[in-house]
Motif scaffolding. Structure first.
Motif, PDB file in Angstrom:
ATOM      1  N   LEU A   4     -29.920 -14.199  -9.560  1.00 38.08           N
ATOM      2  CA  LEU A   4     -30.411 -13.824  -8.234  1.00 38.08           C
ATOM      3  C   LEU A   4     -29.894 -12.416  -7.937  1.00 38.08           C
ATOM      4  CD1 LEU A   4     -29.920 -17.075  -6.121  1.00 38.08           C
ATOM      5  CD2 LEU A   4     -31.887 -16.341  -7.486  1.00 38.08           C
ATOM      6  N   VAL A   5     -30.796 -11.556  -7.544  1.00 35.77           N
ATOM      7  CA  VAL A   5     -30.452 -10.155  -7.289  1.00 35.77           C
ATOM      8  C   VAL A   5     -30.580  -9.878  -5.798  1.00 35.77           C
ATOM      9  CG1 VAL A   5     -30.985  -7.772  -7.840  1.00 35.77           C
ATOM     10  CG2 VAL A   5     -31.294  -9.547  -9.580  1.00 35.77           C
ATOM     11  N   GLU A   6     -29.475  -9.486  -5.210  1.00 38.80           N
ATOM     12  CA  GLU A   6     -29.440  -9.216  -3.782  1.00 38.80           C
ATOM     13  C   GLU A   6     -29.466  -7.708  -3.527  1.00 38.80           C
ATOM     14  OE1 GLU A   6     -26.404 -12.963  -3.168  1.00 38.80           O
ATOM     15  OE2 GLU A   6     -25.772 -10.924  -3.650  1.00 38.80           O
ATOM     16  N   SER A   7     -29.958  -7.361  -2.351  1.00 40.26           N
ATOM     17  CA  SER A   7     -29.948  -5.965  -1.937  1.00 40.26           C
ATOM     18  C   SER A   7     -29.951  -5.896  -0.419  1.00 40.26           C
ATOM     19  CB  SER A   7     -31.152  -5.217  -2.510  1.00 40.26           C
ATOM     20  OG  SER A   7     -32.352  -5.784  -2.051  1.00 40.26           O
ATOM     21  N   GLY A   8     -29.651  -4.723   0.115  1.00 38.42           N
ATOM     22  CA  GLY A   8     -29.755  -4.509   1.551  1.00 38.42           C
ATOM     23  C   GLY A   8     -28.453  -4.396   2.305  1.00 38.42           C
ATOM     24  N   GLY A   9     -27.342  -4.647   1.641  1.00 41.81           N
ATOM     25  CA  GLY A   9     -26.068  -4.526   2.333  1.00 41.81           C
ATOM     26  C   GLY A   9     -25.709  -3.072   2.593  1.00 41.81           C
ATOM     27  N   GLY A  10     -24.657  -2.875   3.378  1.00 40.11           N
ATOM     28  CA  GLY A  10     -24.215  -1.524   3.661  1.00 40.11           C
ATOM     29  C   GLY A  10     -23.340  -1.458   4.886  1.00 40.11           C
ATOM     30  N   LEU A  11     -23.155  -0.243   5.370  1.00 38.63           N
ATOM     31  CA  LEU A  11     -22.335   0.011   6.550  1.00 38.63           C
ATOM     32  C   LEU A  11     -23.246   0.226   7.756  1.00 38.63           C
ATOM     33  CD1 LEU A  11     -19.627   0.725   7.960  1.00 38.63           C
ATOM     34  CD2 LEU A  11     -20.011   3.081   7.179  1.00 38.63           C
ATOM     35  N   VAL A  12     -22.940  -0.465   8.842  1.00 32.54           N
ATOM     36  CA  VAL A  12     -23.744  -0.335  10.048  1.00 32.54           C
ATOM     37  C   VAL A  12     -22.821  -0.407  11.259  1.00 32.54           C
ATOM     38  CG1 VAL A  12     -24.197  -2.820  10.174  1.00 32.54           C
ATOM     39  CG2 VAL A  12     -25.811  -1.216  11.220  1.00 32.54           C
ATOM     40  N   GLN A  13     -23.216   0.247  12.328  1.00 36.50           N
ATOM     41  CA  GLN A  13     -22.423   0.214  13.549  1.00 36.50           C
ATOM     42  C   GLN A  13     -22.675  -1.087  14.308  1.00 36.50           C
ATOM     43  OE1 GLN A  13     -23.388   3.754  15.790  1.00 36.50           O
ATOM     44  NE2 GLN A  13     -21.942   5.007  14.623  1.00 36.50           N
ATOM     45  N   PRO A  14     -21.724  -1.505  15.104  1.00 34.83           N
ATOM     46  CA  PRO A  14     -21.949  -2.686  15.946  1.00 34.83           C
ATOM     47  C   PRO A  14     -23.224  -2.537  16.776  1.00 34.83           C
ATOM     48  CG  PRO A  14     -19.655  -2.055  16.015  1.00 34.83           C
ATOM     49  CD  PRO A  14     -20.366  -0.962  15.266  1.00 34.83           C
ATOM     50  N   GLY A  15     -23.977  -3.621  16.831  1.00 38.05           N
ATOM     51  CA  GLY A  15     -25.259  -3.594  17.517  1.00 38.05           C
ATOM     52  C   GLY A  15     -26.427  -3.233  16.630  1.00 38.05           C
ATOM     53  N   GLY A  16     -26.141  -2.784  15.418  1.00 41.31           N
ATOM     54  CA  GLY A  16     -27.183  -2.385  14.495  1.00 41.31           C
ATOM     55  C   GLY A  16     -27.801  -3.552  13.745  1.00 41.31           C
ATOM     56  N   SER A  17     -28.688  -3.204  12.827  1.00 42.03           N
ATOM     57  CA  SER A  17     -29.427  -4.216  12.065  1.00 42.03           C
ATOM     58  C   SER A  17     -29.409  -3.908  10.581  1.00 42.03           C
ATOM     59  CB  SER A  17     -30.889  -4.277  12.535  1.00 42.03           C
ATOM     60  OG  SER A  17     -30.983  -4.645  13.898  1.00 42.03           O
ATOM     61  N   SER A  84     -28.235  -7.206  16.076  1.00 46.61           N
ATOM     62  CA  SER A  84     -27.085  -7.255  16.990  1.00 46.61           C
ATOM     63  C   SER A  84     -25.804  -7.559  16.231  1.00 46.61           C
ATOM     64  CB  SER A  84     -27.326  -8.309  18.074  1.00 46.61           C
ATOM     65  OG  SER A  84     -28.505  -8.035  18.804  1.00 46.61           O
ATOM     66  N   LEU A  85     -25.599  -6.847  15.157  1.00 45.74           N
ATOM     67  CA  LEU A  85     -24.454  -7.128  14.295  1.00 45.74           C
ATOM     68  C   LEU A  85     -23.137  -6.864  15.014  1.00 45.74           C
ATOM     69  CD1 LEU A  85     -25.929  -5.797  10.981  1.00 45.74           C
ATOM     70  CD2 LEU A  85     -24.922  -8.060  11.282  1.00 45.74           C
ATOM     71  N   LYS A  86     -22.166  -7.694  14.688  1.00 47.74           N
ATOM     72  CA  LYS A  86     -20.828  -7.603  15.249  1.00 47.74           C
ATOM     73  C   LYS A  86     -19.820  -7.338  14.130  1.00 47.74           C
ATOM     74  CE  LYS A  86     -22.076 -11.142  18.659  1.00 47.74           C
ATOM     75  NZ  LYS A  86     -21.726 -12.472  19.221  1.00 47.74           N
ATOM     76  N   GLU A  87     -18.669  -6.847  14.504  1.00 50.23           N
ATOM     77  CA  GLU A  87     -17.653  -6.577  13.489  1.00 50.23           C
ATOM     78  C   GLU A  87     -17.275  -7.846  12.737  1.00 50.23           C
ATOM     79  OE1 GLU A  87     -15.461  -2.630  15.433  1.00 50.23           O
ATOM     80  OE2 GLU A  87     -14.353  -4.507  15.201  1.00 50.23           O
ATOM     81  N   GLU A  88     -17.318  -8.982  13.406  1.00 48.33           N
ATOM     82  CA  GLU A  88     -16.957 -10.235  12.743  1.00 48.33           C
ATOM     83  C   GLU A  88     -18.015 -10.705  11.747  1.00 48.33           C
ATOM     84  OE1 GLU A  88     -16.951  -9.619  16.043  1.00 48.33           O
ATOM     85  OE2 GLU A  88     -17.668 -11.373  17.179  1.00 48.33           O
ATOM     86  N   ASP A  89     -19.154 -10.010  11.685  1.00 41.62           N
ATOM     87  CA  ASP A  89     -20.156 -10.315  10.662  1.00 41.62           C
ATOM     88  C   ASP A  89     -19.829  -9.630   9.337  1.00 41.62           C
ATOM     89  OD1 ASP A  89     -22.631  -9.989  13.225  1.00 41.62           O
ATOM     90  OD2 ASP A  89     -21.858 -11.863  12.364  1.00 41.62           O
ATOM     91  N   THR A  90     -18.816  -8.792   9.338  1.00 41.12           N
ATOM     92  CA  THR A  90     -18.410  -8.108   8.111  1.00 41.12           C
ATOM     93  C   THR A  90     -17.999  -9.127   7.054  1.00 41.12           C
ATOM     94  OG1 THR A  90     -17.695  -6.114   9.274  1.00 41.12           O
ATOM     95  CG2 THR A  90     -16.710  -6.539   7.113  1.00 41.12           C
ATOM     96  N   THR A 111     -23.600  -9.106  -1.784  1.00 43.17           N
ATOM     97  CA  THR A 111     -23.834  -7.766  -1.259  1.00 43.17           C
ATOM     98  C   THR A 111     -22.944  -7.593  -0.028  1.00 43.17           C
ATOM     99  OG1 THR A 111     -25.535  -6.181  -0.548  1.00 43.17           O
ATOM    100  CG2 THR A 111     -25.829  -8.458   0.164  1.00 43.17           C
ATOM    101  N   LYS A 112     -22.277  -6.457   0.044  1.00 50.39           N
ATOM    102  CA  LYS A 112     -21.277  -6.254   1.081  1.00 50.39           C
ATOM    103  C   LYS A 112     -21.909  -5.703   2.350  1.00 50.39           C
ATOM    104  CE  LYS A 112     -16.664  -4.323   1.835  1.00 50.39           C
ATOM    105  NZ  LYS A 112     -15.570  -3.523   1.225  1.00 50.39           N
ATOM    106  N   VAL A 113     -21.566  -6.324   3.454  1.00 47.99           N
ATOM    107  CA  VAL A 113     -21.999  -5.872   4.771  1.00 47.99           C
ATOM    108  C   VAL A 113     -20.749  -5.506   5.573  1.00 47.99           C
ATOM    109  CG1 VAL A 113     -23.079  -6.538   6.951  1.00 47.99           C
ATOM    110  CG2 VAL A 113     -24.108  -7.226   4.774  1.00 47.99           C
ATOM    111  N   THR A 114     -20.707  -4.281   6.040  1.00 51.57           N
ATOM    112  CA  THR A 114     -19.587  -3.815   6.850  1.00 51.57           C
ATOM    113  C   THR A 114     -20.110  -3.352   8.198  1.00 51.57           C
ATOM    114  OG1 THR A 114     -18.382  -3.093   4.877  1.00 51.57           O
ATOM    115  CG2 THR A 114     -17.629  -2.239   7.003  1.00 51.57           C
ATOM    116  N   VAL A 115     -19.596  -3.961   9.249  1.00 50.66           N
ATOM    117  CA  VAL A 115     -19.983  -3.582  10.613  1.00 50.66           C
ATOM    118  C   VAL A 115     -18.780  -2.915  11.253  1.00 50.66           C
ATOM    119  CG1 VAL A 115     -20.928  -4.347  12.807  1.00 50.66           C
ATOM    120  CG2 VAL A 115     -21.505  -5.577  10.691  1.00 50.66           C
ATOM    121  N   SER A 116     -18.916  -1.634  11.483  1.00 57.57           N
ATOM    122  CA  SER A 116     -17.775  -0.863  11.997  1.00 57.57           C
ATOM    123  C   SER A 116     -18.257   0.405  12.684  1.00 57.57           C
ATOM    124  CB  SER A 116     -16.827  -0.505  10.852  1.00 57.57           C
ATOM    125  OG  SER A 116     -15.775   0.323  11.312  1.00 57.57           O
TER     126      SER A 116
END
Length: 117
Positions: A4-17, A84-90, A111-116
């Motif tokens: 299974l190949v995942e994509s789409g993770g990254g760094l996003v600010q709180p409230g982002g998508s 509506s991403l939150k830091e705790e979704d990291t 895939t790593k998701v960082t909300v910061s």
């Protein structure tokens, strides 16, 4: 061996998508459930959302109303729209396919998701 190949993770600010995608590298049959899990440092992996082969969805309470799981049946691809991403979704997000027969489960590599801010 199919992966299974995942994509789409990254760094996003709180409230982002962000939108995560997960597709198999080859053919997979007898899928009964697709899902997304996540794991934060020092925590156990938790189930985030699932979608059955019949299209029934389920979510962990902390993401209800913010995340949407969907699938593209013809491509055996599953998506996770995260709003509506939150830091705790990291976390590192993993996709999972459950099958009705062996090998029973496939997992993505994460895939790593960082909300910061």
């Amino acid at each position: 061996q199919v992966q299974l190949v995942e994509s789409g993770g990254g760094l996003v600010q709180p409230g982002g998508s962000l939108r995560l995608s997960c597709a198999p590298s080859g053919s997979i049959f007898n899928i009964i459930l697709m899902g997304w899990y996540r794991q934060s440092p020092g925590k156990q992996r938790e189930l985030v959302a699932t979608i059955s082969i019949g299209g029934i969805t389920d979510y962990v309470g902390s993401v209800k109303g913010r995340f949407t799981i969907s699938r593209e049946h013809a491509k055996n691809t599953v998506y996770l729209q995260m709003n509506s991403l939150k830091e705790e979704d990291t976390a590192v997000y993993y996709c999972n396919f459950q099958l009705s027969l062996s090998p029973w489960n496939y997992w993505g590599q994460g895939t790593k998701v960082t909300v910061s801010s």
